[in-house]
Design a protein around this motif. Structure first.
Motif, PDB file in Angstrom:
ATOM      1  N   LEU A  23     -17.279   0.936 -13.431  1.00 23.36           N
ATOM      2  CA  LEU A  23     -15.730   0.712 -12.718  1.00 23.36           C
ATOM      3  C   LEU A  23     -14.914   1.684 -12.225  1.00 23.36           C
ATOM      4  CD1 LEU A  23     -13.196  -1.456 -13.006  1.00 23.36           C
ATOM      5  CD2 LEU A  23     -12.797  -0.258 -15.154  1.00 23.36           C
ATOM      6  N   SER A  24     -14.535   1.251 -10.724  1.00 24.80           N
ATOM      7  CA  SER A  24     -14.136   2.690  -9.992  1.00 24.80           C
ATOM      8  C   SER A  24     -12.601   2.692 -10.619  1.00 24.80           C
ATOM      9  CB  SER A  24     -14.143   2.103  -8.837  1.00 24.80           C
ATOM     10  OG  SER A  24     -13.544   3.019  -7.739  1.00 24.80           O
ATOM     11  N   LEU A  25     -12.412   3.980 -10.597  1.00 23.74           N
ATOM     12  CA  LEU A  25     -10.946   4.402 -10.879  1.00 23.74           C
ATOM     13  C   LEU A  25     -10.132   4.798  -9.746  1.00 23.74           C
ATOM     14  CD1 LEU A  25     -11.388   6.216 -14.291  1.00 23.74           C
ATOM     15  CD2 LEU A  25     -10.853   3.921 -13.814  1.00 23.74           C
ATOM     16  N   ARG A  26     -11.006   4.929  -8.469  1.00 18.74           N
ATOM     17  CA  ARG A  26     -10.339   5.075  -7.401  1.00 18.74           C
ATOM     18  C   ARG A  26      -9.490   3.893  -6.734  1.00 18.74           C
ATOM     19  NH1 ARG A  26     -14.663   7.026  -3.826  1.00 18.74           N
ATOM     20  NH2 ARG A  26     -14.745   8.606  -5.542  1.00 18.74           N
ATOM     21  N   PRO A  27      -8.364   4.305  -6.494  1.00 22.37           N
ATOM     22  CA  PRO A  27      -7.586   3.043  -5.759  1.00 22.37           C
ATOM     23  C   PRO A  27      -8.098   2.666  -4.569  1.00 22.37           C
ATOM     24  CG  PRO A  27      -6.231   5.115  -5.478  1.00 22.37           C
ATOM     25  CD  PRO A  27      -7.535   5.316  -6.335  1.00 22.37           C
ATOM     26  N   PRO A  28      -8.045   1.113  -4.198  1.00 19.84           N
ATOM     27  CA  PRO A  28      -8.629   0.613  -3.115  1.00 19.84           C
ATOM     28  C   PRO A  28      -7.842   1.331  -1.737  1.00 19.84           C
ATOM     29  CG  PRO A  28      -7.159  -0.944  -4.082  1.00 19.84           C
ATOM     30  CD  PRO A  28      -7.167   0.342  -4.992  1.00 19.84           C
ATOM     31  N   PRO A  29      -8.362   1.337  -0.590  1.00 23.38           N
ATOM     32  CA  PRO A  29      -7.713   1.558   0.820  1.00 23.38           C
ATOM     33  C   PRO A  29      -6.475   0.933   0.758  1.00 23.38           C
ATOM     34  CG  PRO A  29     -10.048   0.753   0.990  1.00 23.38           C
ATOM     35  CD  PRO A  29      -9.789   0.618  -0.433  1.00 23.38           C
ATOM     36  N   ARG A  30      -5.314   1.787   1.200  1.00 25.56           N
ATOM     37  CA  ARG A  30      -4.256   1.360   1.254  1.00 25.56           C
ATOM     38  C   ARG A  30      -4.287   0.567   2.541  1.00 25.56           C
ATOM     39  NH1 ARG A  30      -0.053   5.506   0.405  1.00 25.56           N
ATOM     40  NH2 ARG A  30       0.662   4.448   2.224  1.00 25.56           N
ATOM     41  N   GLY A  31      -4.612   1.083   3.651  1.00 27.91           N
ATOM     42  CA  GLY A  31      -4.616   0.230   5.108  1.00 27.91           C
ATOM     43  C   GLY A  31      -3.056   0.831   5.705  1.00 27.91           C
ATOM     44  N   PRO A  32      -2.519   0.171   6.728  1.00 28.02           N
ATOM     45  CA  PRO A  32      -1.497   0.650   7.179  1.00 28.02           C
ATOM     46  C   PRO A  32      -0.101   0.520   6.323  1.00 28.02           C
ATOM     47  CG  PRO A  32      -2.129  -1.683   7.886  1.00 28.02           C
ATOM     48  CD  PRO A  32      -3.254  -1.207   7.042  1.00 28.02           C
ATOM     49  N   HIS A  68      -7.767  -4.989   6.588  1.00 30.06           N
ATOM     50  CA  HIS A  68      -7.741  -5.722   7.709  1.00 30.06           C
ATOM     51  C   HIS A  68      -6.856  -6.922   7.557  1.00 30.06           C
ATOM     52  CE1 HIS A  68     -10.344  -8.165   4.911  1.00 30.06           C
ATOM     53  NE2 HIS A  68     -10.300  -8.910   5.632  1.00 30.06           N
ATOM     54  N   GLU A  69      -6.474  -7.147   6.280  1.00 30.59           N
ATOM     55  CA  GLU A  69      -5.361  -8.353   6.292  1.00 30.59           C
ATOM     56  C   GLU A  69      -4.249  -8.018   6.898  1.00 30.59           C
ATOM     57  OE1 GLU A  69      -7.485 -10.918   2.504  1.00 30.59           O
ATOM     58  OE2 GLU A  69      -6.512  -8.826   1.972  1.00 30.59           O
ATOM     59  N   LYS A  70      -3.843  -6.695   6.282  1.00 31.21           N
ATOM     60  CA  LYS A  70      -2.584  -6.144   6.834  1.00 31.21           C
ATOM     61  C   LYS A  70      -2.372  -5.928   8.131  1.00 31.21           C
ATOM     62  CE  LYS A  70      -1.746  -3.545   2.604  1.00 31.21           C
ATOM     63  NZ  LYS A  70      -1.764  -2.001   1.838  1.00 31.21           N
ATOM     64  N   HIS A  71      -3.582  -5.562   8.914  1.00 32.45           N
ATOM     65  CA  HIS A  71      -3.499  -5.377  10.296  1.00 32.45           C
ATOM     66  C   HIS A  71      -3.330  -6.664  10.940  1.00 32.45           C
ATOM     67  CE1 HIS A  71      -4.256  -1.251  10.760  1.00 32.45           C
ATOM     68  NE2 HIS A  71      -5.249  -1.290   9.915  1.00 32.45           N
TER      69      HIS A  71
END
Length: 81
Positions: A23-32, A68-71
């Motif tokens: 289980l990754s404890l790293r936050p997902p990429p935030r993006g813009p 990519h959804e934010k973009h």
């Protein structure tokens, strides 16, 4: 320190899920960043915020969207006048 208390060597161990998947404890990429400008008022005729031009759904979903959804939303905002 008692087992299960924070601060012990066990805190350095990787967290695992059932089945041995890490289980990754790293936050997902935030993006813009959010295009919010602080106006935060919805225009009833369009359903868009008067400041950032996003819909309430887009505003609510923003923190959970993938970059990519934010973009894609940011591209759509350019056509909202």
């Amino acid at each position: 320190m008692a087992p299960g208390q924070a601060g012990g060597a066990a805190d350095d161990a990787p967290v695992t899920r059932t089945g041995g998947q890490a289980l990754s404890l790293r936050p997902p990429p935030r993006g813009p960043d959010s295009p919010c400008d602080g106006t935060c008022r919805i225009e009833p005729a369009t359903g868009w915020c008067l400041g950032c031009k996003r819909t309430l759904g887009e505003i609510a979903d923003w923190p959970m969207l993938k970059p990519h959804e934010k973009h894609a939303i940011l591209r759509a905002l350019k056509d909202r006048a």
